[in-house]
Design a protein around this motif. Sequence first.
Motif, mmCIF file in Angstrom:
data_model
loop_
_atom_site.group_PDB
_atom_site.id
_atom_site.type_symbol
_atom_site.label_atom_id
_atom_site.label_comp_id
_atom_site.label_asym_id
_atom_site.label_seq_id
_atom_site.Cartn_x
_atom_site.Cartn_y
_atom_site.Cartn_z
ATOM 1 N N TYR A 247 0.874 -1.407 -0.115
ATOM 2 C CA TYR A 247 -0.028 0.042 0.024
ATOM 3 C C TYR A 247 0.967 1.157 -0.018
ATOM 4 O O TYR A 247 0.208 2.485 -0.174
ATOM 5 C CB TYR A 247 -0.921 -0.183 1.341
ATOM 6 N N GLY A 248 2.099 1.149 0.130
ATOM 7 C CA GLY A 248 3.052 2.272 0.057
ATOM 8 C C GLY A 248 3.002 3.041 1.363
ATOM 9 O O GLY A 248 3.449 4.168 1.550
ATOM 10 N N THR A 249 2.532 2.440 2.416
ATOM 11 C CA THR A 249 2.295 3.118 3.861
ATOM 12 C C THR A 249 3.450 2.712 4.641
ATOM 13 O O THR A 249 3.420 3.353 5.763
ATOM 14 C CB THR A 249 0.683 2.722 4.425
ATOM 15 N N ASP A 250 4.104 1.787 4.586
ATOM 16 C CA ASP A 250 5.366 1.382 5.429
ATOM 17 C C ASP A 250 6.363 0.656 4.679
ATOM 18 O O ASP A 250 6.071 0.419 3.370
ATOM 19 C CB ASP A 250 4.704 0.521 6.464
ATOM 20 N N ILE A 251 7.561 0.718 5.112
ATOM 21 C CA ILE A 251 8.641 -0.007 4.338
ATOM 22 C C ILE A 251 8.659 -1.171 4.965
ATOM 23 O O ILE A 251 8.288 -1.536 6.061
ATOM 24 C CB ILE A 251 10.049 1.029 4.682
ATOM 25 N N VAL A 252 9.271 -2.169 3.943
ATOM 26 C CA VAL A 252 9.512 -3.553 4.170
ATOM 27 C C VAL A 252 11.160 -3.968 4.000
ATOM 28 O O VAL A 252 11.291 -5.020 4.438
ATOM 29 C CB VAL A 252 8.726 -4.381 3.468
ATOM 30 N N PHE A 253 11.874 -2.967 3.778
ATOM 31 C CA PHE A 253 13.253 -3.368 3.593
ATOM 32 C C PHE A 253 14.071 -3.577 5.026
ATOM 33 O O PHE A 253 15.115 -4.239 4.644
ATOM 34 C CB PHE A 253 13.997 -2.273 3.040
ATOM 35 N N ASP A 254 13.317 -3.457 6.106
ATOM 36 C CA ASP A 254 14.266 -4.029 7.467
ATOM 37 C C ASP A 254 13.645 -5.250 7.866
ATOM 38 O O ASP A 254 14.101 -5.784 8.775
ATOM 39 C CB ASP A 254 13.867 -2.998 8.415
#
Length: 449
Positions: A247-254
């Motif tokens: 949704y472009g609401t949070d990052i997932v790269f971590d």
Amino acid sequence: MLNKKVISISLVLFLLVGSMMIINNNAKAWWIFSDDEGNQEETTQQQTKNPEDFSGKLELMVPAGDYMSFMKKNVIPKFEKKYPNVELTVSNDKNLKTRISAGDEPDVYTGTFGYQPAMYAKSGKIVNLEKFKDSEKVFDRISDRYITRNYNGLYYVPWNVTTQLMIYNKELFREAGLDPEDPPETFAEFLKAAKKINNLPNRKDGSEIYGTVFWNEALSWGGWYWTMLTQIYYNMNDGQYQLFNNYGTDIVFDKEEANMDKFYEFAREAQQYAPPTMKTNFFSRNIGMWLQFGYGWMANLDEAKGEPMKIGEDVGVAPIPVLEKGDTHWSTLDGRSIMIFRSNPEKERLAWELVKFLMKKDINLKACKALGQLPTLKSLQDVPYFNQPETKPFVEQLKHTLTNEPVAELGDVANILQQMYIKTVIKEKISPEKAVEKAAKKARELLKK
């Protein structure tokens, strides 16, 4: 009591409508914002003009250099001949941000894929191209993989595309005892090869030999440079993670399985076998391998030291290495997207005529050849030119590419990652794990604003 019921019913209806306004495209879902008057569909009368009925001035903004030259030589004369009462000018995009801030946007802009259309669509700066009744005919001619919807609309036409592969110096491979027909498949193999090449003696003129190279000076030039690093990151997680959630609401790269820390670790070790900047580049013939070679760089091979370098002879092309043998080799999908900045219905309609002109088969083919890009039009996919030995690897790679995410904040989040790259890879002041932690914290703070 009645008022409370009315409020409750209204709230339910609001949430119901909101839930229906989620769309999904390439696993991305976005809240839809309704168009205002500037994006309403055209009337039949507005659509039936002949070329000679259009008049006025039109500005097309493109990158400086070859794009400017191409437009002046191949587009302006032909467009003005077809539309005799229209004056078309071309400008470069070096001052685009300043002009947008001043409310002086160009009429048509060839920007980049991904975040730029999303950013300008979110801020209401560009036109939803679906307002034009003949837009479906244009998009039907384009391969579906290059079309992305943002905010329930089509805000750009993908003009051309490109992707990145690894190139390597076959002569340096031989000199280092490596097989020039068997390039590294994994990152571990890449590092071993880079070390061997890096240990080669200096040339007669005293210049050093390096195993690889990165465009480190560009790390401070803005988030756009992430598009030249992201293909390495994708291959750390088998293309399963980009930077944001659906949704472009949070990052997932971590997330642990995203392996952003392994990306930083690899880059840190590879940097030991690379010059500090691109002052010594692949075309100097002193670099063993380069992981950031885009199809558009082909012309630079002709400018190599001494004499032109030729793919297949002294230059090899290979996919970006992967973490484990058998993994899919991923890369980025980048390119130029044509957008129309909002003005008035008459000017926007004229701008749309220019967009359609740029998507004509003959003009598009000529542009791809002149600018070193790959086509988006279905009718150009089987043209022999794009199946030549030096081109085919890039065309084949397009099957396994990921588009830059259409998130307005992508550039800012990418810039955060690049700043951490400087700290952990270049300066080695913090660990890769700490770099990911700090980048994630800053990115989430940014998204909350």
